[in-house]
Motif scaffolding. Structure first.
Motif, PDB file in Angstrom:
ATOM      1  N   UNK A  54       2.388  -5.277   2.971  1.00  0.00           N
ATOM      2  CA  UNK A  54       2.658  -5.422   1.538  1.00  0.00           C
ATOM      3  C   UNK A  54       1.638  -6.367   0.891  1.00  0.00           C
ATOM      4  N   UNK A  55       1.205  -7.381   1.628  1.00  0.00           N
ATOM      5  CA  UNK A  55       0.162  -8.265   1.104  1.00  0.00           C
ATOM      6  C   UNK A  55      -1.139  -7.495   0.895  1.00  0.00           C
ATOM      7  N   UNK A  56      -1.487  -6.656   1.844  1.00  0.00           N
ATOM      8  CA  UNK A  56      -2.691  -5.832   1.698  1.00  0.00           C
ATOM      9  C   UNK A  56      -2.546  -4.854   0.537  1.00  0.00           C
ATOM     10  N   UNK A  57      -1.350  -4.278   0.372  1.00  0.00           N
ATOM     11  CA  UNK A  57      -1.111  -3.398  -0.773  1.00  0.00           C
ATOM     12  C   UNK A  57      -1.313  -4.161  -2.070  1.00  0.00           C
ATOM     13  N   UNK A  58      -0.789  -5.383  -2.129  1.00  0.00           N
ATOM     14  CA  UNK A  58      -0.940  -6.206  -3.329  1.00  0.00           C
ATOM     15  C   UNK A  58      -2.404  -6.493  -3.617  1.00  0.00           C
ATOM     16  N   UNK A  66      -6.567   1.759  -3.472  1.00  0.00           N
ATOM     17  CA  UNK A  66      -5.438   2.065  -2.603  1.00  0.00           C
ATOM     18  C   UNK A  66      -5.975   2.083  -1.186  1.00  0.00           C
ATOM     19  N   UNK A  67      -5.817   0.956  -0.483  1.00  0.00           N
ATOM     20  CA  UNK A  67      -6.457   0.758   0.813  1.00  0.00           C
ATOM     21  C   UNK A  67      -6.062   1.794   1.845  1.00  0.00           C
ATOM     22  N   UNK A  80      -2.847   2.826   5.210  1.00  0.00           N
ATOM     23  CA  UNK A  80      -2.312   3.892   4.367  1.00  0.00           C
ATOM     24  C   UNK A  80      -1.335   4.781   5.137  1.00  0.00           C
ATOM     25  N   UNK A  81      -1.515   4.881   6.453  1.00  0.00           N
ATOM     26  CA  UNK A  81      -0.666   5.764   7.262  1.00  0.00           C
ATOM     27  C   UNK A  81       0.701   5.163   7.558  1.00  0.00           C
ATOM     28  N   UNK A  82       0.863   3.867   7.340  1.00  0.00           N
ATOM     29  CA  UNK A  82       2.143   3.225   7.619  1.00  0.00           C
ATOM     30  C   UNK A  82       3.126   3.476   6.485  1.00  0.00           C
ATOM     31  N   UNK A  83       4.226   4.106   6.805  1.00  0.00           N
ATOM     32  CA  UNK A  83       5.235   4.402   5.782  1.00  0.00           C
ATOM     33  C   UNK A  83       6.031   3.159   5.395  1.00  0.00           C
ATOM     34  N   UNK A  84       6.015   2.128   6.239  1.00  0.00           N
ATOM     35  CA  UNK A  84       6.784   0.915   5.966  1.00  0.00           C
ATOM     36  C   UNK A  84       6.246   0.165   4.747  1.00  0.00           C
ATOM     37  N   UNK A  85       4.995   0.402   4.379  1.00  0.00           N
ATOM     38  CA  UNK A  85       4.395  -0.282   3.244  1.00  0.00           C
ATOM     39  C   UNK A  85       4.944   0.230   1.920  1.00  0.00           C
TER      40      UNK A  85
END
Length: 126
Positions: A54-58, A66-67, A80-85
């Motif tokens: 979530x920090x990387x998304x931020x 969109x990393x 990007x492949x992690x659905x948990x984000x």
């Protein structure tokens, strides 16, 4: 004017109560800004995967990006492949773009529980 306000309060008293209960429950996350974590002896998904993603998304949203890939983790890691984000979850996109990370995480918890509470209320009422 006060008659109009009292009419609105009587009409939406349940929604106001749900909002206040959820907001009061999560209000201590905002003063000081903190996170919900569970202590464990090993690695937890929340501490070692969810929060860093979530920090990387931020950080990526703040740079209008969109990393897809993080080069700083081992030989590379597909963020990007992690659905948990929750990259495409609309509240996450808005919250993490607008707010600083230390306020975005508690706001994410608050918004998720508000959506769930209002959804359950409208499911029961209808």
């Amino acid at each position: 004017m006060s008659k109009k306000i009292s009419h609105l309060f009587l009409k939406y008293w349940a929604e106001i109560a749900i909002f206040l209960i959820v907001f009061l429950f999560f209000s201590r996350l905002f003063f000081p800004p903190s996170l919900i974590t569970t202590p464990d002896f090993g690695r937890s998904d929340s501490l070692h995967m969810g929060i860093p993603n979530k920090y990387e998304l931020s950080q990526n949203l703040r740079s209008f990006n969109l990393g897809l890939w993080q080069n700083n983790i081992a030989s590379g890691y597909p963020i990007f492949a992690e659905a948990i984000t929750g990259n495409f979850y609309l509240p996450n996109l808005v919250i993490f773009f607008i707010l600083p990370f230390k306020y975005a995480m508690p706001t994410m918890y608050l918004s998720t529980f508000l959506i769930a509470a209002f959804g359950m209320y409208y499911l029961i009422v209808s």
